[in-house]
Design an enzyme around this catalytic site. Structure first.
Site, PDB file in Angstrom:
ATOM      1  N   LYS A   1       0.821  -1.220   0.000  1.00  0.00           N
ATOM      2  CA  LYS A   1       0.000   0.000   0.000  1.00  0.00           C
ATOM      3  C   LYS A   1       0.849   1.262   0.000  1.00  0.00           C
ATOM      4  O   LYS A   1       0.506   2.256  -0.632  1.00  0.00           O
ATOM      5  CB  LYS A   1      -0.924   0.011   1.223  1.00  0.00           C
ATOM      6  CG  LYS A   1      -1.926  -1.117   1.285  1.00  0.00           C
ATOM      7  CD  LYS A   1      -2.809  -1.013   2.510  1.00  0.00           C
ATOM      8  CE  LYS A   1      -2.049  -1.156   3.815  1.00  0.00           C
ATOM      9  NZ  LYS A   1      -1.418  -2.484   3.990  1.00  0.00           N
TER      10      LYS A   1
ATOM     11  N   GLN B   1      -3.354  -1.282   8.107  1.00  0.00           N
ATOM     12  CA  GLN B   1      -3.364  -2.738   7.990  1.00  0.00           C
ATOM     13  C   GLN B   1      -4.359  -3.194   6.919  1.00  0.00           C
ATOM     14  O   GLN B   1      -5.163  -2.409   6.431  1.00  0.00           O
ATOM     15  CB  GLN B   1      -3.726  -3.385   9.330  1.00  0.00           C
ATOM     16  CG  GLN B   1      -2.596  -3.446  10.332  1.00  0.00           C
ATOM     17  CD  GLN B   1      -2.500  -2.214  11.210  1.00  0.00           C
ATOM     18  OE1 GLN B   1      -3.438  -1.427  11.318  1.00  0.00           O
ATOM     19  NE2 GLN B   1      -1.361  -2.029  11.835  1.00  0.00           N
TER      20      GLN B   1
END
Length: 433
Positions: free
Chosen positions: A16, A223
């Site tokens: 990410k 996360q």
């Protein structure tokens, strides 16, 4: 330009950070909405490697505002250390960073409490990083936490002493011999407050004001979805809302202002710590993936558990988040494989299912049902256009797209920010235009 959420579609570590860094040049601000300094986003820019734990990846783009939202918990020492490291690398952090005054604060005794919890007899260890993040969220929900607004306030000492007394009672109950110098902690945090005060503000007001002016925001999760406190593999999860809904509660921006949701997934799958992992490969191939993908935690250095792309899991996270498009990372890690297994269903108690069980016990009994696709046996690194990928690599991507029901709008085939291809005509391309 749209306001987009970018988040992990698996158990985290999907890449990410690199994706947010790549996309952030198109946005006015990047806002982090949950987690703490247990998440590490690694970004490579030329020969430089940046590991961001709290600060949004957009800070690496000059002129892009980096916002830490109210859903994040802050260890001031870790934040200031990260700021110093980035400034030493030539990043003008303080001119770009804003911190929500509603973030909750992590204290050293939160780490002590977490270590006690993990080591307690008859307790199933979660495999946390023991950075005090869970206990800080516990104090938040129990309405006894201390926020950044309190830390920078002159009445901080009274709130701190009340919380410290609670922790001392717990320490006494568990007969912790290690002394905790609460006075020294208080003095240190007063010094932290002076350094943090110029960064703190009402970031919900800031972000909504920017949107009202027609500016664009990129929201990033820390996360992956499968670690979400509600929708993950509970109790082997984090302590906050990692799914797309957390972007709104973790920043104060309403859902009506969100234009698109982008999932990030590896071409295979990994997880760190304990918990169910249906498609895990504990054999030689799993180790090959770990080595080829350098699958070690960017914060802890722990080896990641490796396995094969899990279609039921991805369909589940797509349903929970409402993915408009999917970005596949680390395709190049599979370049040398003769064949590539893909988990397409689960066998549980003798029945084949395609949905995600809620029970950890049932998840632990899953037998993965695999389909095997031929590998392409040639390097994909350096390829700049999807059309130029090997035919079998394109077939693999089409298979994932068809099975998950989510378009693949982008493919990453290397660690550099430039080693990412956007699919022409995809919804992702339209959202970024």
């Amino acid at each position: 330009m749209s306001n987009l959420i970018v988040l992990g579609a698996q158990w985290g570590d999907e890449g990410k950070g690199k994706i947010v860094d790549l996309l952030s040049e198109k946005f006015d601000a990047v806002a982090r909405y949950q987690g703490g300094h247990n998440a590490g986003h690694t970004v490579y820019i030329g020969a430089q490697k940046f590991v961001l734990k709290l600060i949004p990846s957009g800070v690496l783009r000059p002129g892009v505002l980096a916002v830490i939202g109210n859903g994040v918990v802050i260890d001031p020492a870790a934040l200031l250390e990260e700021i110093a490291a980035l400034e030493a690398a030539g990043i003008n952090v303080r001119s770009q960073l804003k911190l929500s005054n509603r973030c909750h604060v992590i204290f050293p005794f939160h780490r002590t409490i977490e270590k006690i919890s993990e080591a307690r007899a008859n307790r199933i260890p979660i495999g946390t990083t023991s950075r005090g993040i869970g206990p800080c969220y516990e104090d938040k929900i129990a309405r006894r936490g201390i926020r950044i607004a309190d830390l920078v306030d002159i009445d901080f000492q009274d709130l701190y002493c009340a919380l410290a007394e609670d922790k001392q009672l717990i320490a006494n109950a568990f007969q912790i011999a290690e002394p905790v110098d609460f006075k020294e902690i208080l003095d240190r945090y007063k010094q932290f407050a002076e350094q943090i005060r110029p960064l703190a503000c009402d970031t919900a007001h800031l972000l909504n004001g920017m949107i009202g002016e027609g500016k664009s925001i990129l929201f990033e999760g820390a996360q992956g979805t499968m670690l979400d406190i509600d929708f993950g593999t509970y109790p082997f999860v984090t302590s906050s809302s990692a799914a797309a809904g957390g972007a709104c509660t973790g920043t104060g921006v309403p859902p009506t202002k969100i234009d698109g949701i982008i999932g990030v997934s590896k071409a295979y799958i990994t997880r760190v710590g304990a918990g169910p992992f249906p498609s895990e490969d504990q054999g030689e191939l799993g180790e090959r993936i770990r080595q080829a993908g350098n699958e070690y935690g960017s914060v802890t250095g722990r080896p990641r558990r490796c396995g094969w792309f899990d279609v039921p899991l991805l369909r589940y996270t797509a349903e929970v988040n409402g993915f408009d498009s999917l970005i596949i990372t680390k395709l190049d890690v599979l370049d040398d494989l003769d064949e590539i297994p893909v988990c397409v269903a689960y066998e549980v108690d003798g029945r084949v299912i395609t949905h995600m069980p809620a029970s950890t016990r049932r998840m632990e009994t899953i037998k993965p049902v695999f389909e095997r696709l031929p590998g392409w046996k040639q390097s994909t690194q350096g390829i700049a256009h999807i059309a130029d990928l090997p035919e079998r690599a394109k077939r693999y991507l089409r298979f994932l797209e068809e099975k998950t029901g989510v378009e693949i709008g982008s493919v990453s085939n290397g660690p550099e920010r430039t080693e990412t291809m956007i699919v022409a005509g995809s919804k992702l391309e339209r959202l970024l235009s």
